[in-house]
Every structure is written in structure tokens, then in C-alpha cells.
Design a protein around this motif. Structure first.
Motif, PDB file in Angstrom:
ATOM      1  N   LYS A  79     -33.559  38.182  81.803  1.00 48.99           N
ATOM      2  CA  LYS A  79     -31.890  39.372  81.011  1.00 48.99           C
ATOM      3  C   LYS A  79     -30.652  39.931  82.881  1.00 48.99           C
ATOM      4  O   LYS A  79     -30.392  40.776  82.365  1.00 48.99           O
ATOM      5  N   MET A  94     -23.720  32.813  76.495  1.00 46.16           N
ATOM      6  CA  MET A  94     -24.043  34.044  76.522  1.00 46.16           C
ATOM      7  C   MET A  94     -24.112  34.961  75.148  1.00 46.16           C
ATOM      8  O   MET A  94     -24.711  35.560  74.728  1.00 46.16           O
ATOM      9  N   GLU A  95     -23.150  34.793  74.743  1.00 40.36           N
ATOM     10  CA  GLU A  95     -22.548  35.011  74.132  1.00 40.36           C
ATOM     11  C   GLU A  95     -23.122  35.093  72.291  1.00 40.36           C
ATOM     12  O   GLU A  95     -23.180  35.752  71.101  1.00 40.36           O
ATOM     13  N   TYR A  97     -25.921  33.426  72.287  1.00 47.04           N
ATOM     14  CA  TYR A  97     -27.423  33.699  72.098  1.00 47.04           C
ATOM     15  C   TYR A  97     -27.668  35.396  71.650  1.00 47.04           C
ATOM     16  O   TYR A  97     -28.648  35.900  71.950  1.00 47.04           O
ATOM     17  N   SER A  98     -26.768  36.097  72.008  1.00 48.41           N
ATOM     18  CA  SER A  98     -26.132  37.821  72.067  1.00 48.41           C
ATOM     19  C   SER A  98     -26.742  38.034  70.836  1.00 48.41           C
ATOM     20  O   SER A  98     -26.461  39.281  70.623  1.00 48.41           O
TER      21      SER A  98
END
Length: 242
Positions: A79, A94-95, A97-98
Motif C-alpha cells: 500500500k 487502484m480505484e 481494487y479499493s
């Protein structure tokens, strides 16, 4: 008919993968070699990894490691903010997988850890995401990250005078180590092309799917290839890495 098919950089474009599989009529008898960079660019990076995990159960697949795959793994495990990754397609990854649970991320982490740095077949054909620097070949590479980061192999190909013979001291020694070398990493759209480019014994199969080009699947024996529509046409509501 048993074929060996090599697939260029996907960059989150699952719609393109499904399109080339259909156009190439991919079957379970085909061996599939993926050159890496499965993620970053278009919005379906997690879906791509799910798809690859699934076809691994039904097809003979070889999955190579791309630099974007390594950047994603580092983020998933540690992270740590990485502006380089964030600004080169990592933001949308990233968005996405978040939104996933740790349980859903685990098989993706496991998949990314098991990616190969390169593959050498029985006919001395090398498959690698980016290249290598050691003049004695991949087995002697001092810096393994070069397998998915370096660009000098392709740059040497682009600058090669076609009049130079293979036995010339000016001919790149790395080229003579292998019968053929299949790479991705540096899109051929940088030189205004959207189809696989062959220079000497180097085949670049990254046809710019991360940007405005199509995704390509190539038969390594016949050199016949099939392409998706340009990715912006498949994802008109998105920008990719443009």
C-alpha cells in the motif's frame, strides 16, 4: 491444429481480449503466451486478472510479468504510494481494487506472484515483456527487473542498419543468442504503427492497446495475427492512458 499464440500488452482491456479470442478462434488446443502488463489503463484490470485465472484452468497458458503487474503487486502488498504508477494508468486500477475485499484480492496477489520473468521454448525462441541487458543472455542477467523495465533491446532494433550482417561486430550480440525474441512494453504506436513490427529477429507485439491502438494476438509460427478494435472504441466513456 495446435497453435502457439502470443498476446500483447492488455492494460485492463477485457473487451479487447474477448474480441481477439473470438477473432482468432482460440481453442483449448492452443498454447497462449501472455507478454505481461495485464493492468493499468482501462477500467477492467481486476476483471482481466479474474479472466486469466479462469482460463489457466482450461488452457495451456504462460503468463509473463510486466512492469505494471509488478507495480500493482507492490501496491496490493504494501500500500505504498507510487506517483509513477498512479500517473501511468495506476489510478483507475487502484480505484477498482479499493472496492474489493481482502478475500477477493488474495487470488490476484497469488497470481501476480507466480508470473514468469521470461519463457524460452524448445526452439530457442525467447518471450519476455521488455528485454534484457546481459550480453550472454537472460540466464546471466544481473538485474532481473530489467526483464520488465528495459527498453534498449527494442531501441537497438530500431536503430539497426539493415545492411549490417549478423556476423558483423556492429550487429547486436543479444540478437544472435535466440532464434526469435517476442516482446511488448514499448508500444509500436510510438513509431506510428498499430500492427506487430519485426526487425531482425525481434517481434514487438505491443500495438498500443493502453492508448489508441488495438490489442494483438499473433501465431508465432505462421506470423498471422488478429486484432481487436482500437481500445478507445471499445471503451468510449474512458480515456485509458491517453
Amino acid at each position: 491444429m495446435n497453435r502457439t499464440l502470443v498476446i500483447g500488452d492488455i492494460h485492463g482491456g477485457l473487451r479487447a481480449v474477448k474480441q481477439i479470442f473470438e477473432r482468432a478462434n482460440v481453442t483449448k488446443n492452443d498454447t497462449l503466451i501472455f507478454l505481461g502488463d495485464y493492468v493499468d489503463g482501462w477500467s477492467e484490470s481486476p476483471e482481466i486478472i479474474d479472466f486469466l485465472i479462469q482460463i489457466k484452468e482450461t488452457h495451456n497458458c504462460i503468463f509473463l510479468r510486466g512492469n505494471h503487474d509488478d507495480l500493482l503487486l507492490s501496491w496490493l502488498e504494501h500500500k505504498k504510494d507510487n506517483p509513477q504508477w498512479f500517473n501511468h494508468g495506476g489510478k483507475i486500477t487502484m480505484e477498482k481494487y479499493s472496492l474489493l475485499s481482502n478475500e477477493d484480492k488474495k487470488p490476484h496477489i497469488d497470481f501476480l506472484k507466480l508470473l514468469e520473468n521470461y519463457y524460452l521454448d524448445e526452439e530457442n525462441r525467447l518471450f519476455i515483456h521488455a528485454g534484457f541487458t546481459n550480453l550472454n543472455g537472460v540466464e546471466y542477467e544481473y538485474f532481473p527487473k530489467m526483464f520488465y523495465w528495459e527498453r534498449t533491446l527494442w531501441e537497438n532494433a530500431l536503430s539497426l542498419d539493415p545492411r549490417i550482417e549478423k556476423d558483423s561486430p556492429y550487429y547486436p550480440k543479444r540478437f544472435n543468442l535466440y532464434k526469435e525474441i517476442f516482446i511488448g512494453h514499448t508500444p509500436v504506436t510510438r513509431i506510428g504503427k498499430t500492427t506487430p513490427i519485426n526487425i531482425a529477429n525481434i517481434w514487438n507485439v505491443d500495438t498500443g492497446a493502453a492508448f489508441k491502438g488495438p490489442l494483438t494476438i499473433l501465431d508465432i509460427n505462421t506470423k498471422e495475427y488478429w486484432q481487436s478494435d482500437p481500445l478507445p472504441e471499445l471503451y468510449p466513456e474512458e480515456n485509458g492512458r491517453n
